[in-house]
Design a protein around this motif. Structure first.
Motif, mmCIF file in Angstrom:
data_model
loop_
_atom_site.group_PDB
_atom_site.id
_atom_site.type_symbol
_atom_site.label_atom_id
_atom_site.label_comp_id
_atom_site.label_asym_id
_atom_site.label_seq_id
_atom_site.Cartn_x
_atom_site.Cartn_y
_atom_site.Cartn_z
ATOM 1 N N LEU A 36 0.807 -1.329 0.082
ATOM 2 C CA LEU A 36 0.089 0.078 -0.106
ATOM 3 C C LEU A 36 0.758 1.395 0.046
ATOM 4 C CD1 LEU A 36 -2.718 1.225 -0.086
ATOM 5 C CD2 LEU A 36 -3.031 0.994 2.543
ATOM 6 N N ASP A 37 2.037 1.142 0.859
ATOM 7 C CA ASP A 37 2.832 2.575 0.618
ATOM 8 C C ASP A 37 3.340 2.871 -0.780
ATOM 9 O OD1 ASP A 37 2.218 2.894 3.420
ATOM 10 O OD2 ASP A 37 4.275 1.807 4.057
ATOM 11 N N GLU A 38 3.740 1.794 -1.248
ATOM 12 C CA GLU A 38 4.408 1.835 -2.636
ATOM 13 C C GLU A 38 3.281 2.318 -3.646
ATOM 14 O OE1 GLU A 38 7.166 -0.178 -0.119
ATOM 15 O OE2 GLU A 38 5.257 -0.698 -0.764
ATOM 16 N N ILE A 39 2.220 1.602 -3.796
ATOM 17 C CA ILE A 39 1.217 2.208 -4.771
ATOM 18 C C ILE A 39 0.577 3.590 -4.362
ATOM 19 C CG2 ILE A 39 -0.688 0.886 -3.682
ATOM 20 C CD1 ILE A 39 -1.788 0.414 -6.666
ATOM 21 N N PRO A 71 -5.472 -20.593 -1.981
ATOM 22 C CA PRO A 71 -5.361 -19.280 -2.766
ATOM 23 C C PRO A 71 -5.992 -18.205 -1.912
ATOM 24 C CG PRO A 71 -5.459 -21.417 -3.911
ATOM 25 C CD PRO A 71 -5.552 -21.995 -2.616
ATOM 26 N N ALA A 72 -7.034 -18.341 -1.015
ATOM 27 C CA ALA A 72 -8.019 -17.627 -0.507
ATOM 28 C C ALA A 72 -7.095 -16.544 0.393
ATOM 29 C CB ALA A 72 -9.100 -17.978 -0.002
ATOM 30 N N GLY A 73 -5.998 -17.143 0.822
ATOM 31 C CA GLY A 73 -5.122 -16.159 1.584
ATOM 32 C C GLY A 73 -4.633 -14.844 0.921
ATOM 33 N N GLU A 74 -4.619 -14.892 -0.445
ATOM 34 C CA GLU A 74 -4.212 -13.765 -1.417
ATOM 35 C C GLU A 74 -5.201 -12.897 -1.120
ATOM 36 O OE1 GLU A 74 -2.056 -12.678 -5.457
ATOM 37 O OE2 GLU A 74 -2.817 -14.510 -5.143
ATOM 38 N N THR A 75 -6.540 -13.465 -1.456
ATOM 39 C CA THR A 75 -7.637 -12.577 -1.401
ATOM 40 C C THR A 75 -8.079 -11.874 -0.100
ATOM 41 O OG1 THR A 75 -8.901 -13.739 -3.229
ATOM 42 C CG2 THR A 75 -10.150 -12.516 -1.624
ATOM 43 N N GLU A 76 -7.721 -12.654 1.171
ATOM 44 C CA GLU A 76 -7.684 -11.976 2.540
ATOM 45 C C GLU A 76 -6.707 -10.902 2.489
ATOM 46 O OE1 GLU A 76 -8.720 -15.883 5.062
ATOM 47 O OE2 GLU A 76 -6.798 -15.725 4.542
ATOM 48 N N PHE A 77 -5.356 -10.895 1.978
ATOM 49 C CA PHE A 77 -4.431 -10.014 2.145
ATOM 50 C C PHE A 77 -4.846 -8.781 1.299
ATOM 51 C CE2 PHE A 77 -1.106 -9.030 -1.133
ATOM 52 C CZ PHE A 77 -0.285 -8.184 -0.539
ATOM 53 N N ASN A 79 -7.678 -8.056 0.320
ATOM 54 C CA ASN A 79 -8.864 -7.166 0.973
ATOM 55 C C ASN A 79 -8.732 -6.537 2.184
ATOM 56 O OD1 ASN A 79 -11.818 -6.802 0.761
ATOM 57 N ND2 ASN A 79 -12.022 -8.074 2.657
ATOM 58 N N GLY A 80 -7.579 -7.056 2.884
ATOM 59 C CA GLY A 80 -7.071 -6.280 3.907
ATOM 60 C C GLY A 80 -6.561 -5.063 3.640
ATOM 61 N N ILE A 81 -5.670 -4.859 2.496
ATOM 62 C CA ILE A 81 -5.183 -3.627 2.102
ATOM 63 C C ILE A 81 -6.343 -2.554 1.407
ATOM 64 C CG2 ILE A 81 -3.826 -2.841 0.242
ATOM 65 C CD1 ILE A 81 -2.044 -4.965 0.533
ATOM 66 N N ALA A 121 -13.728 -14.712 1.590
ATOM 67 C CA ALA A 121 -12.694 -13.843 2.106
ATOM 68 C C ALA A 121 -12.960 -12.274 1.748
ATOM 69 C CB ALA A 121 -11.359 -14.418 1.576
ATOM 70 N N ALA A 122 -13.710 -12.212 0.548
ATOM 71 C CA ALA A 122 -13.787 -10.803 0.382
ATOM 72 C C ALA A 122 -15.434 -10.702 -0.254
ATOM 73 C CB ALA A 122 -12.677 -10.187 -0.563
#
Length: 336
Positions: A36-39, A71-77, A79-81, A121-122
């Motif tokens: 998030l900081d970079e984008i 793979p849902a871990g990536e969606t959790e990540f 979605n948190g951002i 997850a999202a």
């Protein structure tokens, strides 16, 4: 990402044009971090990017638990951002307003468990799946890919069994293919006319290691394959990804900074062909950051795309830079 911040002092072209960045990635890997900081830093350089679409990069998948739901871990990540961004703390833009995750369709009907895990997850942001199917007989591009797939993957019975689960849930498919695979993608679109398919990066016209004559032949085949693909009404296209090495434009290997005028000159024939073939109603603009950051900075990238479309009408630009992405990724955002 060696050139990600190059050109940051370049004046913003058409600074008031609202943008949905229809394709970017996030990850935290050794020597490669884009979160998030970079984008937020990139968006803060001046282009009016109001929202973004997160596309899978096999990042932050769950380390344990059932294989089908990892793979849902990536969606959790992602979605948190997205929730962090939606707080407004990082700026008025909405990062990861829509999320596209990964699933392995070769699992057949079992992939339904993966899709359900993503959606749980999202539930407000998950929109579809990308499974990279890039394959080319030349081994040169393989070094840039995770686990290069076998040829004919999209035509396999198991892949199609899994793919059928998308329409049952109202989900879309992001397709990553080379120009030689566009006919195979057309057959998939015919088989599943109710599933929206979004062609990533205009179906890379793979030019690595080719001489000028061969590159012209590739361009002509790519253009014809695109024309045939566009006959399928459930297909849309993303205009971008030109910083990737597959095109062999050379900016990723060149010394110094690439200015937007240089980028626009080289990218223009491909971008304009894609827009002419699909039309603004089925095209959306993308940064493909940080992957394209190996060739240029975020500021010159968007400047180049805007300069390529400078002669388009206000209505056409609205569709290219906002409306198509908002419609296909179902983003209900107020347009500035």
């Amino acid at each position: 990402m060696k050139k990600r911040l190059h050109g940051r002092e370049e004046p913003i072209f058409e600074p008031d044009l609202p943008i949905i960045d229809a394709h970017h990635h996030m990850f935290d890997r050794p020597g490669a971090r884009y979160l998030l900081d970079e984008i937020s830093e990139d968006i803060g350089l001046g282009h009016k990017v109001c929202a973004t679409v997160y596309i899978e990069s096999r990042a932050m998948m769950r380390a344990d638990g059932p294989e089908l739901t990892r793979p849902a871990g990536e969606t959790e990540f992602a979605n948190g951002i997205a929730a962090m961004s939606a707080s407004g703390t990082y700026g008025p833009f909405r990062v990861n307003a829509a999320i596209v995750g990964f699933a392995d369709f070769t699992l057949g009907a079992q992939v339904a468990q993966t899709l359900e895990a993503h959606m749980a997850a999202a539930p407000d942001r998950f929109r579809g799946i990308r499974q990279v199917t890039l394959w080319h007989p030349d081994p040169a591009p393989n070094k840039f890919m995770f686990d290069p797939p076998s040829p004919g993957l999209m035509a396999s019975d198991r892949f199609k069994q899994g793919f059928a689960e998308l329409a049952r849930r109202g989900l879309s498919f992001d397709a990553a293919v080379f120009h030689t695979q566009l006919p195979e993608l057309a057959e998939l679109a015919d088989r599943f006319p109710d599933t929206p398919i979004i062609l990533n990066h205009l179906g890379f016209a793979m030019g690595m290691g080719l001489d000028p004559v061969q590159r012209t032949e590739v361009f002509n085949l790519w253009r014809e394959n695109l024309r045939q693909l566009a006959k399928r009404p459930n297909i849309a296209a993303k205009i971008g990804g030109f910083g990737m090495p597959f095109w062999a434009f050379g900016f990723d290997e060149a010394e110094g900074e690439a200015a937007s005028d240089q980028l626009a000159k080289v990218w223009r024939p491909y971008a304009l062909e894609g827009i002419e073939i699909f039309g603004p109603d089925r095209c959306m603009m993308e940064s493909n950051f940080p992957a394209d950051g190996h060739s240029c900075g975020y500021v010159p990238l968007w400047n180049a795309l805007k300069k390529i479309t400078a002669s388009f009408s206000v209505n056409e630009k609205s569709r290219l830079y906002w409306d198509t992405a908002a419609r296909l990724y179902r983003l209900k955002l107020p347009k500035p």
